[in-house]
Design a protein around this motif. Structure first.
Motif, PDB file in Angstrom:
ATOM      1  N   ARG A  40      40.026 -30.022 -25.522  1.00 59.32           N
ATOM      2  CA  ARG A  40      39.980 -28.998 -26.563  1.00 59.32           C
ATOM      3  C   ARG A  40      39.143 -27.830 -26.052  1.00 59.32           C
ATOM      4  O   ARG A  40      38.108 -28.036 -25.417  1.00 59.32           O
ATOM      5  CB  ARG A  40      39.361 -29.574 -27.835  1.00 59.32           C
ATOM      6  CG  ARG A  40      39.537 -28.678 -29.038  1.00 59.32           C
ATOM      7  CD  ARG A  40      38.979 -29.295 -30.286  1.00 59.32           C
ATOM      8  NE  ARG A  40      37.530 -29.070 -30.285  1.00 59.32           N
ATOM      9  CZ  ARG A  40      36.641 -29.944 -30.732  1.00 59.32           C
ATOM     10  NH1 ARG A  40      37.020 -31.088 -31.203  1.00 59.32           N
ATOM     11  NH2 ARG A  40      35.362 -29.666 -30.699  1.00 59.32           N
ATOM     12  N   PHE A  41      39.605 -26.612 -26.323  1.00 60.79           N
ATOM     13  CA  PHE A  41      38.868 -25.423 -25.924  1.00 60.79           C
ATOM     14  C   PHE A  41      38.404 -24.693 -27.171  1.00 60.79           C
ATOM     15  O   PHE A  41      39.183 -24.455 -28.097  1.00 60.79           O
ATOM     16  CB  PHE A  41      39.744 -24.501 -25.065  1.00 60.79           C
ATOM     17  CG  PHE A  41      40.121 -25.120 -23.748  1.00 60.79           C
ATOM     18  CD1 PHE A  41      39.217 -25.148 -22.707  1.00 60.79           C
ATOM     19  CD2 PHE A  41      41.364 -25.691 -23.565  1.00 60.79           C
ATOM     20  CE1 PHE A  41      39.552 -25.728 -21.494  1.00 60.79           C
ATOM     21  CE2 PHE A  41      41.710 -26.273 -22.362  1.00 60.79           C
ATOM     22  CZ  PHE A  41      40.806 -26.288 -21.325  1.00 60.79           C
ATOM     23  N   ASP A  42      37.107 -24.360 -27.189  1.00 63.12           N
ATOM     24  CA  ASP A  42      36.505 -23.686 -28.333  1.00 63.12           C
ATOM     25  C   ASP A  42      35.786 -22.436 -27.867  1.00 63.12           C
ATOM     26  O   ASP A  42      35.636 -22.194 -26.671  1.00 63.12           O
ATOM     27  CB  ASP A  42      35.504 -24.615 -29.032  1.00 63.12           C
ATOM     28  CG  ASP A  42      36.165 -25.853 -29.596  1.00 63.12           C
ATOM     29  OD1 ASP A  42      37.261 -25.733 -30.159  1.00 63.12           O
ATOM     30  OD2 ASP A  42      35.567 -26.943 -29.451  1.00 63.12           O
ATOM     31  N   ARG A  43      35.279 -21.704 -28.827  1.00 64.00           N
ATOM     32  CA  ARG A  43      34.486 -20.522 -28.488  1.00 64.00           C
ATOM     33  C   ARG A  43      33.105 -20.972 -28.045  1.00 64.00           C
ATOM     34  O   ARG A  43      32.455 -21.794 -28.693  1.00 64.00           O
ATOM     35  CB  ARG A  43      34.363 -19.603 -29.707  1.00 64.00           C
ATOM     36  CG  ARG A  43      35.710 -19.081 -30.135  1.00 64.00           C
ATOM     37  CD  ARG A  43      35.696 -17.591 -30.280  1.00 64.00           C
ATOM     38  NE  ARG A  43      37.066 -17.115 -30.397  1.00 64.00           N
ATOM     39  CZ  ARG A  43      37.568 -16.593 -31.488  1.00 64.00           C
ATOM     40  NH1 ARG A  43      36.823 -16.470 -32.563  1.00 64.00           N
ATOM     41  NH2 ARG A  43      38.808 -16.179 -31.504  1.00 64.00           N
ATOM     42  N   ASN A  56      38.485 -18.610 -25.984  1.00 61.97           N
ATOM     43  CA  ASN A  56      38.069 -19.991 -26.174  1.00 61.97           C
ATOM     44  C   ASN A  56      37.899 -20.612 -24.782  1.00 61.97           C
ATOM     45  O   ASN A  56      38.863 -21.079 -24.192  1.00 61.97           O
ATOM     46  CB  ASN A  56      39.113 -20.777 -26.967  1.00 61.97           C
ATOM     47  CG  ASN A  56      39.248 -20.267 -28.373  1.00 61.97           C
ATOM     48  OD1 ASN A  56      38.309 -19.741 -28.929  1.00 61.97           O
ATOM     49  ND2 ASN A  56      40.427 -20.418 -28.939  1.00 61.97           N
ATOM     50  N   SER A  57      36.684 -20.622 -24.281  1.00 59.24           N
ATOM     51  CA  SER A  57      36.483 -21.104 -22.912  1.00 59.24           C
ATOM     52  C   SER A  57      35.661 -22.386 -22.817  1.00 59.24           C
ATOM     53  O   SER A  57      35.679 -23.049 -21.789  1.00 59.24           O
ATOM     54  CB  SER A  57      35.830 -20.013 -22.062  1.00 59.24           C
ATOM     55  OG  SER A  57      34.576 -19.679 -22.592  1.00 59.24           O
ATOM     56  N   LYS A  58      34.950 -22.748 -23.887  1.00 61.75           N
ATOM     57  CA  LYS A  58      34.176 -23.993 -23.843  1.00 61.75           C
ATOM     58  C   LYS A  58      35.143 -25.175 -23.865  1.00 61.75           C
ATOM     59  O   LYS A  58      36.025 -25.257 -24.719  1.00 61.75           O
ATOM     60  CB  LYS A  58      33.223 -24.081 -25.032  1.00 61.75           C
ATOM     61  CG  LYS A  58      32.427 -25.390 -25.053  1.00 61.75           C
ATOM     62  CD  LYS A  58      31.415 -25.425 -26.164  1.00 61.75           C
ATOM     63  CE  LYS A  58      32.076 -25.850 -27.439  1.00 61.75           C
ATOM     64  NZ  LYS A  58      31.132 -26.119 -28.524  1.00 61.75           N
ATOM     65  N   CYS A  59      34.954 -26.100 -22.922  1.00 63.35           N
ATOM     66  CA  CYS A  59      35.847 -27.254 -22.810  1.00 63.35           C
ATOM     67  C   CYS A  59      35.165 -28.492 -23.393  1.00 63.35           C
ATOM     68  O   CYS A  59      34.013 -28.779 -23.068  1.00 63.35           O
ATOM     69  CB  CYS A  59      36.218 -27.493 -21.354  1.00 63.35           C
ATOM     70  SG  CYS A  59      37.292 -28.900 -21.129  1.00 63.35           S
ATOM     71  N   SER A  99      30.319 -25.438 -20.988  1.00 65.19           N
ATOM     72  CA  SER A  99      30.545 -24.036 -21.349  1.00 65.19           C
ATOM     73  C   SER A  99      29.796 -23.103 -20.402  1.00 65.19           C
ATOM     74  O   SER A  99      29.446 -21.995 -20.766  1.00 65.19           O
ATOM     75  CB  SER A  99      30.101 -23.785 -22.792  1.00 65.19           C
ATOM     76  OG  SER A  99      28.717 -24.048 -22.915  1.00 65.19           O
ATOM     77  N   ARG A 104      38.429 -21.401 -18.388  1.00 72.43           N
ATOM     78  CA  ARG A 104      38.757 -22.688 -18.992  1.00 72.43           C
ATOM     79  C   ARG A 104      38.829 -23.792 -17.944  1.00 72.43           C
ATOM     80  O   ARG A 104      38.280 -24.873 -18.123  1.00 72.43           O
ATOM     81  CB  ARG A 104      40.113 -22.613 -19.690  1.00 72.43           C
ATOM     82  CG  ARG A 104      40.092 -21.932 -21.003  1.00 72.43           C
ATOM     83  CD  ARG A 104      41.492 -21.945 -21.565  1.00 72.43           C
ATOM     84  NE  ARG A 104      41.455 -21.694 -22.979  1.00 72.43           N
ATOM     85  CZ  ARG A 104      42.462 -21.900 -23.793  1.00 72.43           C
ATOM     86  NH1 ARG A 104      43.605 -22.345 -23.325  1.00 72.43           N
ATOM     87  NH2 ARG A 104      42.357 -21.643 -25.067  1.00 72.43           N
TER      88      ARG A 104
END
Length: 168
Positions: A40-43, A56-59, A99, A104
């Motif tokens: 999942r990728f989040d901000r 959204n680059s935080k994995c 992050s 990503r």
């Protein structure tokens, strides 16, 4: 003292633990099956200006049903269940986040690397005890036994001296 001696005098290691130790030593980021993880990728928070707000680059990698995961050997799984800071007991899953980068794919690789390094840090397996160590502990055991017997003899001798003697 007996507990310590018993721990060090074990000369045989179970084959399952030995294979798990070898598995951990050979573990590499390329051997991790990424298809078992939910990605999942989040901000991400932190520096990066407006890029943080747009991408959204935080994995976040999640390995669900961790206690039944057949990819990990039993010895490794048990230790991770007990000691891992990434294990979430309520959902029976392992959750790793990264992050550090704006990319990503880089964050995904960093999360996998973090997981592999964590396995190598947490897992510990006993090795067979060497002959010199066994001889050393046997000598310590013999010396402590002799010392105990000497103390008993001295105590007995002191008690004999206390008995009244007929001088007349």
């Amino acid at each position: 003292m007996q507990h310590v001696c018993k721990r060090f005098i074990c000369n045989k290691v179970e084959p399952a633990l030995e294979s798990a130790r070898k598995w951990v030593e050979q573990l590499d980021i390329r051997k991790v099956p990424i298809n078992l993880f939910a990605t999942r990728f989040d901000r991400a928070s932190g520096p990066g200006g407006q890029n943080v707000n747009k991408l959204n680059s935080k994995c976040t990698l999640t390995l669900y049903n961790f206690s039944n995961c057949s990819w990990l050997p039993e010895g490794v799984r048990v230790q991770l269940l007990q000691k891992s800071r990434y294990y979430a007991q309520s959902s029976n899953s392992v959750v790793i986040q990264a992050s550090e980068s704006r990319s990503r794919e880089t964050n995904k690789q960093l999360a996998l690397e973090k997981f592999v390094n964590h396995i190598k840090e947490v897992c510990w397996f006993p090795r067979p005890t060497g002959d010199t160590t066994l001889a050393k502990w046997e000598q310590i055991k013999r010396n402590s036994h002799e010392k105990r017997l000497n103390n008993k003899k001295m105590h007995s001798y002191r008690k004999k001296l206390r008995k009244s003697k007929d001088f007349f």
